[in-house]
Write a protein that holds these residues in place. Sequence first.
Motif, PDB file in Angstrom:
ATOM      1  N   SER A 118       2.031   7.951   8.988  1.00 26.79           N
ATOM      2  CA  SER A 118       3.388   7.513   8.622  1.00 26.79           C
ATOM      3  C   SER A 118       3.534   7.406   7.109  1.00 26.79           C
ATOM      4  O   SER A 118       4.627   7.624   6.569  1.00 26.79           O
TER       5      SER A 118
ATOM      6  N   GLU B  92      -1.640  -0.839   6.465  1.00 30.84           N
ATOM      7  CA  GLU B  92      -2.865  -1.217   7.183  1.00 30.84           C
ATOM      8  C   GLU B  92      -3.719  -1.947   6.160  1.00 30.84           C
ATOM      9  O   GLU B  92      -4.555  -1.356   5.494  1.00 30.84           O
TER      10      GLU B  92
ATOM     11  N   CYS C 151       2.839  -3.459   9.500  1.00 30.93           N
ATOM     12  CA  CYS C 151       4.007  -2.665   9.095  1.00 30.93           C
ATOM     13  C   CYS C 151       5.222  -3.484   8.689  1.00 30.93           C
ATOM     14  O   CYS C 151       6.189  -2.933   8.180  1.00 30.93           O
TER      15      CYS C 151
HETATM   16 ZN    ZN Z   1       1.096   3.356  10.491  1.00 31.82          ZN
END
Ligand code: ZN
Length: 349
Positions: free
Chosen positions: A44, A65, A90
């Motif tokens: 992402s 993360e 996130c």
């Molecule tokens: Zn991610």
Amino acid sequence: MSTTAHAIAAPGPGAPLEQTTIQRRDLRPDDVLIDIAYAGICHSDIHQARGEWGEAIFPMVPGHEIAGTVAAVGSAVTEYQVGDRVGVGCMVDSCGECDYCLADTEQFCVKGNVQTYNGVGFDGENTYGGYSRQVVVKDAFVCRIPEGIGLDVAAPLLCAGITTYSPLRQWGAGPGKKVAVVGLGGLGHVAVKLAAAMGAEVTVLSQSLKKQEDGKRLGAAEYHATADEATFDVLRGRFDLILNTVSAQIPVDAYLGLLRVGGAMVNVGAPGEPLSYNAFSLIAGNKALAGSMIGGIAETQEMLDFCAEHGIGADIETISAADVNDAYERVAASDVRYRFVIDTATIGA
Ligand code: ZN
Ligand code: NAP
């Protein structure tokens, strides 16, 4: 007076990432200052840094993360103390009042959850993510990393872990269930470990057989190549649940054919291009096609505790700040085993 933090940023869509400094806000009463130790590279991050999901905020400091230790706490923080091992995923804020927030599903906050980066806080300030030495986060969006999981292998759990744990739980992965994981990358390899630990019989569906040994080691009972058309005949009607973690378009109908009657295929993979399917692929077999977005904070803590109990961390390649652009290329080429994690001490060093 804010804190100046070293960071790695994408100056514009698709531009190489470079080292820079950013400002982290002064602690509010409910804030935690975290010295980041490791930050995972999620696909992402690449989608967003390359503008593949549409408009985005630049310069962008990706990274959702995050694992590190608490360096300071605001005056009203009771849950965390200096030195605690913590993680951030996130989201860094939500309204806290809507039905979804009250149900511990802050990711669906009606005012919009505040993303860890490429987002705008309720204070109007842009958010900057984990490719950095420090971050300031509201205490309610911080999770505790249990003793027994290294911070490096824990970092990817904050996105890859929760994104796969949540649908596996929701869709009943467990003893007696046959679960297929499509794509053995960052999310996929954690999904295999989690589904196996939940007691399901796990099959990996990867483009080739190159990573077959790894897949078995991670907990898969079977491993098949999707480039081989025979796979879709051999496995027809086999699975209760298919978890699709692929970052690109896949032929959805072919995968729906692998479900048992009443089975479900859940997409967590998020390519910029649309996925399509034939209505009869679902109708003929009462099948479900669903999506799943990360998971709430309480469920993220539950996942971390589950991982500690079962000895689960990510399989990682630790890299330094100078290697980030190469790592992006390798992830985009499906050449990651199985998560790159940035040693943030190398940023600005
Ligand atoms: Zn991610
Ligand atoms: P990743 O490490 O790159 O893994 C994706 C895997 O998909 C690759 O390793 C590869 O596995 C397979 N793949 C890639 N291109 C393919 C293609 N053209 N055809 C078939 N298979 C292909 O990525 P990740 O970090 O796990 O993220 C996966 C996706 O999930 C991304 O789109 C990401 O944005 C999304 N995501 C969604 C959520 C959510 O909340 N839903 C959260 C995090 C991430 P094989 O080599 O085994 O084939």
